[in-house]
Write a protein that holds these residues in place. Structure first.
Motif, PDB file in Angstrom:
ATOM      1  N   PHE A   1       0.794  -1.229   0.000  1.00 16.62           N
ATOM      2  CA  PHE A   1       0.000   0.000   0.000  1.00 16.62           C
ATOM      3  C   PHE A   1       0.825   1.279   0.000  1.00 16.62           C
ATOM      4  CE2 PHE A   1      -2.715  -3.292   1.927  1.00 16.62           C
ATOM      5  CZ  PHE A   1      -3.714  -3.297   0.969  1.00 16.62           C
ATOM      6  N   GLY A   2       2.142   1.167   0.108  1.00 14.19           N
ATOM      7  CA  GLY A   2       3.076   2.274  -0.030  1.00 14.19           C
ATOM      8  C   GLY A   2       2.671   3.570   0.646  1.00 14.19           C
ATOM      9  N   PRO A   3       2.498   4.634  -0.124  1.00 15.21           N
ATOM     10  CA  PRO A   3       2.218   5.941   0.468  1.00 15.21           C
ATOM     11  C   PRO A   3       0.891   5.978   1.229  1.00 15.21           C
ATOM     12  CG  PRO A   3       2.076   6.037  -1.931  1.00 15.21           C
ATOM     13  CD  PRO A   3       2.616   4.699  -1.573  1.00 15.21           C
ATOM     14  N   PHE A   4      -0.055   5.156   0.834  1.00 10.84           N
ATOM     15  CA  PHE A   4      -1.345   5.130   1.531  1.00 10.84           C
ATOM     16  C   PHE A   4      -1.186   4.589   2.952  1.00 10.84           C
ATOM     17  CE2 PHE A   4      -2.323   4.643  -3.015  1.00 10.84           C
ATOM     18  CZ  PHE A   4      -2.972   5.849  -3.204  1.00 10.84           C
ATOM     19  N   TYR A   5      -0.317   3.592   3.108  1.00 11.27           N
ATOM     20  CA  TYR A   5      -0.060   3.044   4.438  1.00 11.27           C
ATOM     21  C   TYR A   5       0.652   4.089   5.305  1.00 11.27           C
ATOM     22  CZ  TYR A   5       1.230  -0.236   8.096  1.00 11.27           C
ATOM     23  OH  TYR A   5       1.373  -0.869   9.308  1.00 11.27           O
ATOM     24  N   PHE A   6       1.601   4.796   4.724  1.00 13.51           N
ATOM     25  CA  PHE A   6       2.289   5.862   5.455  1.00 13.51           C
ATOM     26  C   PHE A   6       1.293   6.919   5.921  1.00 13.51           C
ATOM     27  CE2 PHE A   6       6.133   3.952   4.359  1.00 13.51           C
ATOM     28  CZ  PHE A   6       7.223   4.674   4.793  1.00 13.51           C
ATOM     29  N   MET A   7       0.397   7.316   5.034  1.00 11.81           N
ATOM     30  CA  MET A   7      -0.596   8.330   5.411  1.00 11.81           C
ATOM     31  C   MET A   7      -1.539   7.812   6.486  1.00 11.81           C
ATOM     32  SD  MET A   7      -1.388  10.412   1.905  1.00 11.81           S
ATOM     33  CE  MET A   7      -1.483   9.055   0.767  1.00 11.81           C
ATOM     34  N   ALA A   8      -1.899   6.544   6.420  1.00 10.87           N
ATOM     35  CA  ALA A   8      -2.767   5.963   7.449  1.00 10.87           C
ATOM     36  C   ALA A   8      -2.091   5.979   8.813  1.00 10.87           C
ATOM     37  CB  ALA A   8      -3.151   4.535   7.063  1.00 10.87           C
ATOM     38  N   LYS A   9      -0.782   5.889   8.837  1.00  9.78           N
ATOM     39  CA  LYS A   9      -0.017   5.932  10.078  1.00  9.78           C
ATOM     40  C   LYS A   9       0.337   7.361  10.493  1.00  9.78           C
ATOM     41  CE  LYS A   9       0.267   1.643  11.179  1.00  9.78           C
ATOM     42  NZ  LYS A   9      -0.427   1.216  12.385  1.00  9.78           N
ATOM     43  N   GLY A  10      -0.106   8.343   9.730  1.00  7.66           N
ATOM     44  CA  GLY A  10       0.143   9.738  10.066  1.00  7.66           C
ATOM     45  C   GLY A  10       1.452  10.280   9.529  1.00  7.66           C
ATOM     46  N   MET A  11       2.115   9.533   8.682  1.00  8.14           N
ATOM     47  CA  MET A  11       3.411   9.959   8.150  1.00  8.14           C
ATOM     48  C   MET A  11       3.256  10.499   6.732  1.00  8.14           C
ATOM     49  SD  MET A  11       5.876   6.929   9.625  1.00  8.14           S
ATOM     50  CE  MET A  11       5.067   5.622   8.718  1.00  8.14           C
ATOM     51  N   TRP A  12       2.329  11.421   6.540  1.00 11.71           N
ATOM     52  CA  TRP A  12       2.036  11.944   5.215  1.00 11.71           C
ATOM     53  C   TRP A  12       3.213  12.716   4.630  1.00 11.71           C
ATOM     54  CZ3 TRP A  12       2.114  17.193   4.577  1.00 11.71           C
ATOM     55  CH2 TRP A  12       2.016  17.965   5.735  1.00 11.71           C
ATOM     56  N   LYS A  13       4.005  13.382   5.459  1.00 11.76           N
ATOM     57  CA  LYS A  13       5.162  14.109   4.945  1.00 11.76           C
ATOM     58  C   LYS A  13       6.170  13.147   4.325  1.00 11.76           C
ATOM     59  CE  LYS A  13       5.052  17.956   8.233  1.00 11.76           C
ATOM     60  NZ  LYS A  13       5.783  18.594   9.340  1.00 11.76           N
ATOM     61  N   ARG A  14       6.416  12.044   5.003  1.00 15.02           N
ATOM     62  CA  ARG A  14       7.360  11.059   4.464  1.00 15.02           C
ATOM     63  C   ARG A  14       6.788  10.383   3.218  1.00 15.02           C
ATOM     64  NH1 ARG A  14       8.884  10.286  10.166  1.00 15.02           N
ATOM     65  NH2 ARG A  14      11.060  10.876  10.309  1.00 15.02           N
ATOM     66  N   ALA A  15       5.475  10.186   3.173  1.00 12.89           N
ATOM     67  CA  ALA A  15       4.840   9.607   1.986  1.00 12.89           C
ATOM     68  C   ALA A  15       5.062  10.506   0.778  1.00 12.89           C
ATOM     69  CB  ALA A  15       3.350   9.387   2.231  1.00 12.89           C
ATOM     70  N   ILE A  16       4.867  11.804   0.963  1.00 16.14           N
ATOM     71  CA  ILE A  16       5.074  12.756  -0.126  1.00 16.14           C
ATOM     72  C   ILE A  16       6.535  12.776  -0.553  1.00 16.14           C
ATOM     73  CG2 ILE A  16       5.081  15.221  -0.714  1.00 16.14           C
ATOM     74  CD1 ILE A  16       2.556  15.468   1.081  1.00 16.14           C
ATOM     75  N   THR A  17       7.438  12.845   0.413  1.00 15.74           N
ATOM     76  CA  THR A  17       8.868  12.906   0.113  1.00 15.74           C
ATOM     77  C   THR A  17       9.330  11.676  -0.662  1.00 15.74           C
ATOM     78  OG1 THR A  17       9.266  14.205   2.101  1.00 15.74           O
ATOM     79  CG2 THR A  17      11.174  13.132   1.122  1.00 15.74           C
ATOM     80  N   LEU A  18       8.967  10.495  -0.186  1.00 12.50           N
ATOM     81  CA  LEU A  18       9.391   9.270  -0.869  1.00 12.50           C
ATOM     82  C   LEU A  18       8.782   9.158  -2.257  1.00 12.50           C
ATOM     83  CD1 LEU A  18       9.341   6.603   1.974  1.00 12.50           C
ATOM     84  CD2 LEU A  18      11.307   7.344   0.654  1.00 12.50           C
ATOM     85  N   THR A  19       7.518   9.516  -2.398  1.00 14.32           N
ATOM     86  CA  THR A  19       6.864   9.441  -3.707  1.00 14.32           C
ATOM     87  C   THR A  19       7.534  10.379  -4.705  1.00 14.32           C
ATOM     88  OG1 THR A  19       4.765   8.842  -2.667  1.00 14.32           O
ATOM     89  CG2 THR A  19       4.663   9.672  -4.921  1.00 14.32           C
ATOM     90  N   VAL A  20       7.769  11.615  -4.294  1.00 16.02           N
ATOM     91  CA  VAL A  20       8.421  12.584  -5.184  1.00 16.02           C
ATOM     92  C   VAL A  20       9.844  12.131  -5.512  1.00 16.02           C
ATOM     93  CG1 VAL A  20       9.306  14.957  -5.302  1.00 16.02           C
ATOM     94  CG2 VAL A  20       6.978  14.520  -4.505  1.00 16.02           C
ATOM     95  N   ALA A  21      10.559  11.614  -4.523  1.00 19.91           N
ATOM     96  CA  ALA A  21      11.929  11.145  -4.768  1.00 19.91           C
ATOM     97  C   ALA A  21      11.945   9.976  -5.756  1.00 19.91           C
ATOM     98  CB  ALA A  21      12.590  10.734  -3.456  1.00 19.91           C
ATOM     99  N   LEU A  22      11.015   9.052  -5.613  1.00 17.97           N
ATOM    100  CA  LEU A  22      10.963   7.908  -6.526  1.00 17.97           C
ATOM    101  C   LEU A  22      10.580   8.340  -7.946  1.00 17.97           C
ATOM    102  CD1 LEU A  22       9.341   5.283  -4.166  1.00 17.97           C
ATOM    103  CD2 LEU A  22      11.627   5.171  -5.158  1.00 17.97           C
ATOM    104  N   ILE A  23       9.603   9.228  -8.058  1.00 14.71           N
ATOM    105  CA  ILE A  23       9.208   9.712  -9.385  1.00 14.71           C
ATOM    106  C   ILE A  23      10.355  10.498 -10.024  1.00 14.71           C
ATOM    107  CG2 ILE A  23       7.666  11.319 -10.606  1.00 14.71           C
ATOM    108  CD1 ILE A  23       5.470  10.422  -8.595  1.00 14.71           C
ATOM    109  N   GLY A  24      10.996  11.356  -9.239  1.00 19.82           N
ATOM    110  CA  GLY A  24      12.111  12.147  -9.761  1.00 19.82           C
ATOM    111  C   GLY A  24      13.290  11.292 -10.197  1.00 19.82           C
ATOM    112  N   SER A  25      13.628  10.299  -9.390  1.00 19.97           N
ATOM    113  CA  SER A  25      14.756   9.442  -9.764  1.00 19.97           C
ATOM    114  C   SER A  25      14.412   8.589 -10.987  1.00 19.97           C
ATOM    115  CB  SER A  25      15.204   8.585  -8.582  1.00 19.97           C
ATOM    116  OG  SER A  25      14.155   7.780  -8.120  1.00 19.97           O
TER     117      SER A  25
END
Length: 147
Positions: A73-97
């Motif tokens: 569930f990747g970023p959705f699981y992070f957001m469910a755990k309240g870590m939305w900032k890290r979800a955004i950061t990792l998603t943007v980093a993966l898309i950018g790379s």
């Protein structure tokens, strides 16, 4: 590491017991037994640096460092755990790379989208490998930051 007076499980001073939930600060008493076990394994592995991870059996290393729910569930699981900032950061980093590697490969003459397959597998694995430590940092260390 300090020992709990109730169950003799190790816990960090000021944070509370991962074994029985006694005297937990920062809302750790609401954690499930599975998360308390993961946090105890992270403590045994040397905390956020994982400097003593090799002292754990392979199965325990996997439990401490990998989260199957985050794999699916990747970023959705992070957001469910309240870590939305890290979800955004990792998603943007993966898309950018992914974009950067595709541009480099295209410049070298590789077919368009040559790196996409690696990133389709690597993205979920990245979320799974980062999740437990990120949640530990958030709940135990109070670090709810972007990275």
């Amino acid at each position: 590491m300090v020992r709990c007076e109730h169950c003799n499980t190790g816990y960090s001073a000021g944070n509370g017991c991962f074994g029985c939930g006694h005297d937990l600060g920062r809302g750790l008493e609401a954690l499930s037994p599975a998360w308390r076990r993961r946090f105890a394994l992270i403590e045994q592995a040397g905390g956020p640096t994982f400097e003593k991870i090799r002292t754990l059996p392979l199965r325990e290393r996997f439990r401490a460092a990998f989260n199957v729910w985050a794999l699916f569930f990747g970023p959705f699981y992070f957001m469910a755990k309240g870590m939305w900032k890290r979800a955004i950061t990792l998603t943007v980093a993966l898309i950018g790379s992914n974009f950067a590697v595709n541009v480099i490969l295209a410049a070298m003459g590789a077919p368009e989208g040559a790196a996409d397959a690696a990133f389709h597998a690597g993205g979920p694995v990245t979320f799974a490998a980062v999740c437990n430590l990120a949640y530990y940092k958030a709940k135990v260390l109070g670090d709810w930051g972007w990275w």
